[in-house]
Design a protein around this motif. Structure first.
Motif, mmCIF file in Angstrom:
data_model
loop_
_atom_site.group_PDB
_atom_site.id
_atom_site.type_symbol
_atom_site.label_atom_id
_atom_site.label_comp_id
_atom_site.label_asym_id
_atom_site.label_seq_id
_atom_site.Cartn_x
_atom_site.Cartn_y
_atom_site.Cartn_z
ATOM 1 N N LEU A 195 0.821 -1.209 0.000
ATOM 2 C CA LEU A 195 0.000 0.000 0.000
ATOM 3 C C LEU A 195 0.857 1.262 0.000
ATOM 4 O O LEU A 195 0.477 2.282 -0.563
ATOM 5 C CB LEU A 195 -0.935 0.008 1.210
ATOM 6 N N PHE A 196 2.010 1.204 0.669
ATOM 7 C CA PHE A 196 2.872 2.384 0.741
ATOM 8 C C PHE A 196 4.263 2.052 0.216
ATOM 9 O O PHE A 196 5.222 2.023 0.973
ATOM 10 C CB PHE A 196 2.966 2.891 2.188
ATOM 11 N N PRO A 197 4.361 1.802 -1.099
ATOM 12 C CA PRO A 197 5.648 1.379 -1.649
ATOM 13 C C PRO A 197 6.722 2.447 -1.451
ATOM 14 O O PRO A 197 7.889 2.139 -1.303
ATOM 15 C CB PRO A 197 5.339 1.162 -3.132
ATOM 16 N N PHE A 198 6.294 3.722 -1.432
ATOM 17 C CA PHE A 198 7.272 4.810 -1.297
ATOM 18 C C PHE A 198 7.962 4.783 0.060
ATOM 19 O O PHE A 198 9.063 5.271 0.220
ATOM 20 C CB PHE A 198 6.584 6.170 -1.493
ATOM 21 N N ALA A 199 7.272 4.157 1.059
ATOM 22 C CA ALA A 199 7.878 4.113 2.389
ATOM 23 C C ALA A 199 8.963 3.045 2.470
ATOM 24 O O ALA A 199 9.720 2.995 3.432
ATOM 25 C CB ALA A 199 6.819 3.855 3.451
ATOM 26 N N GLY A 200 8.996 2.186 1.447
ATOM 27 C CA GLY A 200 10.021 1.148 1.416
ATOM 28 C C GLY A 200 9.930 0.215 2.602
ATOM 29 O O GLY A 200 8.842 -0.137 3.053
ATOM 30 N N GLY A 201 11.069 -0.166 3.109
ATOM 31 C CA GLY A 201 11.119 -1.134 4.199
ATOM 32 C C GLY A 201 10.649 -0.569 5.528
ATOM 33 O O GLY A 201 10.493 -1.310 6.496
ATOM 34 N N VAL A 202 10.425 0.741 5.571
ATOM 35 C CA VAL A 202 10.038 1.349 6.850
ATOM 36 C C VAL A 202 8.577 1.058 7.183
ATOM 37 O O VAL A 202 8.199 1.001 8.352
ATOM 38 C CB VAL A 202 10.289 2.882 6.813
ATOM 39 N N ALA A 203 7.771 0.833 6.141
ATOM 40 C CA ALA A 203 6.322 0.703 6.317
ATOM 41 C C ALA A 203 5.970 -0.313 7.399
ATOM 42 O O ALA A 203 5.134 -0.056 8.262
ATOM 43 C CB ALA A 203 5.678 0.304 4.998
ATOM 44 N N ARG A 204 6.653 -1.457 7.387
ATOM 45 C CA ARG A 204 6.273 -2.507 8.330
ATOM 46 C C ARG A 204 6.548 -2.113 9.775
ATOM 47 O O ARG A 204 5.834 -2.509 10.682
ATOM 48 C CB ARG A 204 7.010 -3.798 7.989
#
Lengths: 434, 417
Positions: free
Chosen positions: A126-135
């Protein structure tokens, strides 16, 4: 004064309407729907992505295995009004109960990790721009929401909503149709078993079996049935409900496999469960239906499935354990009143969320692992189940007949073979050319 | 301390030191206050047999020595009110009367008194669990090392009520009479934790009044209905009669129509009529919420006569506070509080001091509206009238609050599945 036969006006039936709704969506259907959690959806999607239609026949096998198991627990719940862990404790005593509950905790904790990994996967989609931070943002938030909702909020309403949202996966039916699969081939693979003696295939085979037939389903459905206060008179209805649920569950699974098989697999997209981008590839299967929104739709479905699993699994596990050992339980109790209940529940959520947040954790693999544990735990649980349902002191005249026992025995053999197969492929991969 | 688990699986040795089997169970004879151990069940040569406790010479954890040779052993003489501890009590649910809750039997405590072995207590704690899997010693050492106290959680057998699980063949002397002494709300909590069979067993042991009060305290309609459905028709209709008519109506509305009709038919005519009237209203209106058990007095009476009328009616606690003054056609003319009646001179006509501005609600008012009226005027109950201002019943404050308050405040017990 009215005579017994005179027409009474039973107008006050606001509740009756609700009852009609509930009698359609019974414990069997609810249980089956919860089974389409993050591990389920991921498992089926991986199956279709990696091996096309080759695993479709397994669904027939799982449905035939799941049927007798769920029918037996539903019958036990209806007749005794007790939970499965109640009966295990009363019939077998403390030591076997400790083993079963320990394994159940382990399997369900692993599944909870998987549900949170599903949350992470959905967040990244859903938030690809956040990269690995999203999780790292999504998991703690979701964990807190789940914990809070169940203990301090109104869970029932949310549970309904989640069940309704599982219909997102009906999108796979449309997607499967729009992808123009070779229906002849689909049909052939459904009835003619295909088997590859390769570790990857055996792994996914056990995954599909393990995600569909799980020990927690037995516990969950039986407590649902007994809490509903059904009696022997409801047995027929409860059977229909159980089988209807299983058919629904397997239909969704069927179309997920067809949709992924007709898209991801057909386009030779290589999906490796250990690959962090595995979810993106799986989501492609919804493209024929949702076009550019395929990823978003898959993400929402996955998020919902994960949320549902992450809230229901820890809770039903905690109920089962406290029930077996006679600890004070209830979601409206304070820590002082029910320390064991709240400790176990909170531990499962913290553990699940914590492990899923571990840096570099391969999400699709984690979502897959518990299927394997579940698949191997069942052959251990099933014998206990068969003893219980054959005990006339518990079941009276509703104990298993010879036919049910033969079915149960066949299921036990099938599941044992699957487990031995898995263990063999694990211990001696060379046997399978790995 | 001696526990049942010390005996279970112990080797049984006869006079000639032959191993003849292992202990599978102990048999007690129900007696007040503590049941006495009268028999040992042992399994040897794939055979289960019971022998009398009197042939036991001595015992320690691993071994039970007998006074006789195997060949001289007589089978245990069975008595009427016996319990097999392992099969019928251990691991089962029991009611802890002091704690007023349902607990699980982790172990049973025995005690040797003047040559007899008595069942004195029930272990409901973690130590009992650990003992059963042979880890109590380890746990004790661990807690000692940490400087922690690890107390036993025992309750006296006297404070225990065995719930009928599979003891159908045994007539328990202490039946459920102990339970009946608890407050209905506590019984309801206990009933909640039990399976359907045990629930009906508890209800069978309560008198009609108590059963009715307890049933009213169980605020889950489906559970209420299923309890009543398992009782026989006569008994169920007796309990319904003892219930407040509105509660009875709610309950019947949740049962299959066939069964509800059957029960109504068996009820006393008056009570059945009240309930039937209520059944005709939708549940989410004042008509559905109200009870027909209100106090109505004729306007022609004096204060003394009105008080006599109250004595005759013996109203319930929830409806005694207001006396509604009505004419012969039940038109609502005024209202009196119990206080007004008592402080008035006995010969005064009630219409001379009644309050004529009566607040009332129509039959089709919603629960929220009723609640607002009740809270605005600080009432304990509000009368419900039809379009001709004839009184039909009253809605009490607790009945309406149950409906409008969020579930978690109104219902004490919540369950999830």
């Amino acid at each position: 004064m009215s005579l017994p036969g005179s027409p009474l006006r039973f107008v006050r039936s606001r509740r009756a309407r609700v009852l009609v709704f509930l009698s359609v969506v019974g414990p069997g259907i609810i249980t089956a729907n919860v089974d389409n959690d993050a591990t389920g959806v991921t498992g089926y999607a991986l199956a279709g992505s990696q091996f096309g239609y080759d695993l479709l026949w397994v669904l027939i096998v799982t449905a035939l295995c799941l049927g007798p198991i769920q029918e037996m627990v539903a019958r036990m719940g209806t007749i005794t009004g007790k939970g499965l862990s109640d009966l295990i404790r009363e019939r077998f005593g403390v030591a076997p109960t400790v083993w079963v509950m320990g394994l159940l905790f382990l399997a369900n904790a692993a599944t909870t990790v998987a549900e949170f990994a599903g949350v992470a996967g959905a967040a990244q989609l859903l938030f690809p721009f956040a990269g690995g931070v999203a999780r790292y943002v999504a998991i703690p938030i979701v964990a807190f929401i789940v914990w809070f909702l169940v203990l301090r909020g109104s869970f029932r309403g949310v549970e309904r909503l989640m069940l309704i949202l599982t219909t997102v996966f009906l999108g796979y039916i449309v997607s499967a149709a729009l992808a123009h699969p070779d229906w002849g081939s689909v049909l052939r693979h459904t009835v003619v078993p295909t088997f590859h003696a390769r570790p990857a295939f055996i792994l996914i085979f056990i995954t599909v079996v393990g995600t569909t037939i799980t020990p927690w389903m037995a516990f969950f459905q039986q407590s649902n049935v007994s809490d509903k206060g059904l009696g022997p008179g409801d047995l027929r209805y409860e059977r229909i409900d159980t089988y209807a649920g299983i058919v629904m569950l397997n239909l969704v699974a069927f179309f997920i496999i067809v949709a992924t098989g007709a898209t991801v697999f057909a386009h030779h997209v290589h999906v490796d469960p250990a690959d962090p981008a595995a979810f993106d590839k799986i989501a492609l299967a919804l493209e024929p239906f949702a076009g550019g929104y395929a990823t978003a739709l898959f993400a929402i479905g996955l998020l919902n499935a994960s949320l549902m699993g992450a809230s229901i699994l820890p809770l039903s596990t905690t109920y089962a354990i406290t029930e077996a050992f006679g600890f004070e339980r209830g979601i409206d109790k304070s820590f002082r009143e029910a320390p064991a209940f709240l400790t176990i529940y909170t531990t499962m959520i913290v553990l699940g969320a914590g492990i899923a947040m571990f840096p570099g954790a391969p999400l699709a693999l984690i979502t897959n692992l518990p299927n394997i544990i579940n698949g191997s735990l069942l052959p251990l649980l099933l014998p206990l189940l068969l003893i219980l349902v054959n005990d006339r002191r518990i079941m009276g005249r509703y104990a298993n007949g010879p036919l049910a026992n033969v079915l149960g025995g066949v299921v036990l053999v099938v599941l044992s073979v699957v487990t031995v197969l898995f263990l063999a492929s694990f211990v001696a991969p060379r046997l399978f050319g790995g | 301390m001696i526990f049942l688990s010390d005996f279970l699986n112990a080797e049984v040795v006869d006079l000639k030191q032959h191993r003849i089997g292992r202990v599978r169970d102990l048999i007690v004879l129900m007696s007040d206050p503590f049941p006495r151990v009268t028999g040992v069940v042992l399994k040897g040569n794939r055979r289960l047999r019971a022998i009398d406790w009197t042939v036991v010479r001595s015992w320690d954890n691993k071994e039970l020595s007998l006074k006789l040779d195997e060949s001289a052993l007589q089978p245990h003489t069975r008595a009427d009110s016996e319990l097999w501890l392992s099969r019928q009590v251990l691991d089962k649910q029991i009611v802890d009367m002091d704690g007023r809750r349902v607990v699980r039997v982790n172990d049973l405590q025995l005690s040797q008194v003047e040559g007899t072995m008595l069942l004195v207590g029930v272990d409901i704690g973690g130590r009992g669990l650990m003992r059963r899997i042979g880890l109590e010693g380890m746990g004790r050492r661990a807690s000692a090392a940490l400087g922690l106290d690890w107390p036993q959680k025992l309750i006296s057998w006297e404070a225990v009520d065995p719930v009928k699980s599979d003891v159908s063949s045994v007539k328990l002397r202490i039946a459920h009479t102990k339970l009946a002494r608890l407050h209905p709300a506590d019984i309801a909590d206990i009933v909640h934790e039990l399976g359907p069979e045990d629930r009906s067993a508890v209800f069978a042991a309560l008198d009609d009044e108590k059963a009715a009060d307890t049933l009213e305290e169980i605020d889950e309609p489906q559970m209420q209905a299923s309890i009543l459905e398992r009782l026989d028709v006569d008994r169920a209709s007796d309990i319904l009669e003892a219930m407040a008519p509105d509660e009875a109506a709610d309950l019947l509305a949740d049962m299959p129509q066939e069964r509800a009709r059957q029960l109504l038919g068996k009820m006393e005519e008056d009570e059945a009529e009240d309930v039937e009237e209520l059944l005709a209203y939708r549940q989410d209106t004042a008509g559905g919420l109200m009870t027909t058990a209100y106090v109505g007095v004729l306007h022609k009476l004096t204060a003394a006569q009105a008080i006599d009328r109250l004595r005759e009616l013996e109203p319930d606690a929830e409806s005694i506070f207001y006396c509604y003054v009505i004419d012969e056609e039940e038109h609502l003319l005024g209202v009196l509080s119990l206080r007004d009646l008592i402080v008035a001179k006995p010969e005064t006509q009630i219409r001379d001091f009644m309050i004529t501005k009566v607040v009332s609600v129509p039959l089709d008012a919603g629960p929220r509206e009723v609640a607002e009226v009740i809270s605005k005027y600080n009432l304990l109950a509000v009368p419900v009238v039809d379009q001709h201002n004839r009184i039909q019943g009253i809605v009490t404050v607790d009945d309406v609050m149950e409906r409008v308050m969020p579930a978690r405040v109104a219902g004490r017990r919540r369950r999830l599945f």
